[in-house]
Design a protein around this motif. Sequence first.
Motif, mmCIF file in Angstrom:
data_model
loop_
_atom_site.group_PDB
_atom_site.id
_atom_site.type_symbol
_atom_site.label_atom_id
_atom_site.label_comp_id
_atom_site.label_asym_id
_atom_site.label_seq_id
_atom_site.Cartn_x
_atom_site.Cartn_y
_atom_site.Cartn_z
ATOM 1 N N LEU A 176 -6.317 6.906 -2.206
ATOM 2 C CA LEU A 176 -5.328 7.643 -1.673
ATOM 3 C C LEU A 176 -4.306 8.387 -2.527
ATOM 4 O O LEU A 176 -4.155 7.720 -3.519
ATOM 5 C CB LEU A 176 -4.297 6.823 -0.601
ATOM 6 N N ARG A 177 -3.930 9.709 -2.261
ATOM 7 C CA ARG A 177 -2.640 10.109 -3.037
ATOM 8 C C ARG A 177 -1.492 9.516 -2.526
ATOM 9 O O ARG A 177 -1.722 9.040 -1.368
ATOM 10 C CB ARG A 177 -2.732 11.543 -2.757
ATOM 11 N N VAL A 178 -0.384 9.414 -3.331
ATOM 12 C CA VAL A 178 0.667 8.959 -2.822
ATOM 13 C C VAL A 178 1.105 9.513 -1.800
ATOM 14 O O VAL A 178 1.829 8.814 -0.768
ATOM 15 C CB VAL A 178 2.009 8.867 -4.024
ATOM 16 N N SER A 179 1.092 10.643 -1.609
ATOM 17 C CA SER A 179 1.397 11.336 -0.412
ATOM 18 C C SER A 179 0.751 11.144 0.891
ATOM 19 O O SER A 179 1.251 11.023 2.038
ATOM 20 C CB SER A 179 1.606 13.039 -0.367
ATOM 21 N N GLU A 180 -0.615 10.954 0.921
ATOM 22 C CA GLU A 180 -1.540 10.251 1.902
ATOM 23 C C GLU A 180 -0.868 8.774 2.222
ATOM 24 O O GLU A 180 -0.949 8.342 3.532
ATOM 25 C CB GLU A 180 -2.981 10.364 1.460
ATOM 26 N N LEU A 181 -0.460 7.959 1.349
ATOM 27 C CA LEU A 181 -0.115 6.798 1.344
ATOM 28 C C LEU A 181 0.937 6.392 2.169
ATOM 29 O O LEU A 181 1.429 5.808 3.158
ATOM 30 C CB LEU A 181 -0.203 5.877 0.208
ATOM 31 N N THR A 182 2.052 7.188 1.743
ATOM 32 C CA THR A 182 3.311 7.297 2.318
ATOM 33 C C THR A 182 3.314 8.126 3.664
ATOM 34 O O THR A 182 4.379 7.823 4.465
ATOM 35 C CB THR A 182 4.421 8.179 1.713
ATOM 36 N N ALA A 183 2.193 8.855 4.022
ATOM 37 C CA ALA A 183 1.928 9.470 5.405
ATOM 38 C C ALA A 183 1.502 8.683 6.454
ATOM 39 O O ALA A 183 1.334 9.225 7.723
ATOM 40 C CB ALA A 183 1.522 10.626 5.399
ATOM 41 N N LEU A 184 0.980 7.565 6.004
ATOM 42 C CA LEU A 184 0.219 6.307 6.838
ATOM 43 C C LEU A 184 1.256 6.172 8.333
ATOM 44 O O LEU A 184 2.462 5.902 7.976
ATOM 45 C CB LEU A 184 -0.012 5.400 6.448
ATOM 46 N N LYS A 185 0.828 6.129 9.376
ATOM 47 C CA LYS A 185 1.578 5.604 10.429
ATOM 48 C C LYS A 185 0.940 4.546 11.209
ATOM 49 O O LYS A 185 -0.265 4.232 10.962
ATOM 50 C CB LYS A 185 1.536 6.920 11.695
ATOM 51 N N VAL A 186 1.672 3.637 11.880
ATOM 52 C CA VAL A 186 1.638 2.570 12.322
ATOM 53 C C VAL A 186 0.383 2.782 13.466
ATOM 54 O O VAL A 186 -0.609 1.839 13.136
ATOM 55 C CB VAL A 186 2.795 1.762 13.311
ATOM 56 N N ASP A 187 0.155 3.797 13.872
ATOM 57 C CA ASP A 187 -1.051 4.315 14.856
ATOM 58 C C ASP A 187 -2.174 4.443 14.117
ATOM 59 O O ASP A 187 -3.426 4.355 14.625
ATOM 60 C CB ASP A 187 -0.730 5.460 15.738
ATOM 61 N N ASP A 188 -2.250 4.702 12.859
ATOM 62 C CA ASP A 188 -3.203 4.931 11.910
ATOM 63 C C ASP A 188 -4.092 3.870 11.750
ATOM 64 O O ASP A 188 -5.175 3.575 11.315
ATOM 65 C CB ASP A 188 -2.965 5.433 10.638
ATOM 66 N N TYR A 189 -3.362 2.628 11.834
ATOM 67 C CA TYR A 189 -3.953 0.979 11.549
ATOM 68 C C TYR A 189 -4.390 0.655 12.907
ATOM 69 O O TYR A 189 -3.588 0.449 14.007
ATOM 70 C CB TYR A 189 -2.654 0.395 10.991
ATOM 71 N N ASP A 190 -5.748 0.348 13.047
ATOM 72 C CA ASP A 190 -6.305 -0.408 14.028
ATOM 73 C C ASP A 190 -6.727 -1.847 13.819
ATOM 74 O O ASP A 190 -7.723 -2.075 13.028
ATOM 75 C CB ASP A 190 -7.461 0.234 14.662
ATOM 76 N N PRO A 191 -5.904 -2.915 14.030
ATOM 77 C CA PRO A 191 -6.353 -4.300 13.483
ATOM 78 C C PRO A 191 -7.275 -4.898 14.208
ATOM 79 O O PRO A 191 -8.005 -5.783 13.825
ATOM 80 C CB PRO A 191 -4.778 -5.161 14.077
#
Length: 115
Positions: free
Chosen positions: A10-25
């Motif tokens: 990930l680029r830093v900007s891609e990392l900081t753009a992650l949202k809670v909904d992007d994560y599927d536990p």
Amino acid sequence: MVDMAFIHGLRVSELTALKVDDYDPLSKKIYIKRLKGGLSTSQPLLPEENIVLLKWIEERKIFPGNNLSWLFLSHQGKNVKAAVLSTNKSLRTISWFIGKCSSAYVKACMWLCSG
């Protein structure tokens, strides 16, 4: 955060753009929205990565701004911006995340890097 950036490229900007909904536990995946014309994909998480993210989701509930959609929050309850990742408070957030990584996770990271 740093490990995630490294493992998933990930680029830093891609990392900081992650949202809670992007994560599927449940599926143990994270959706990465690529910038600069890259291919956006859902990527599997390492077991330890998933455990750490679950702990972070629980921990972020006590942060101001926990109702915001950003996955990673600053101590002020704002989105962690790429430009301010070097501030002390942001580093404490990153340190918390890295501190939750077990030696098994570090070994998995080293195994992935060994190619």
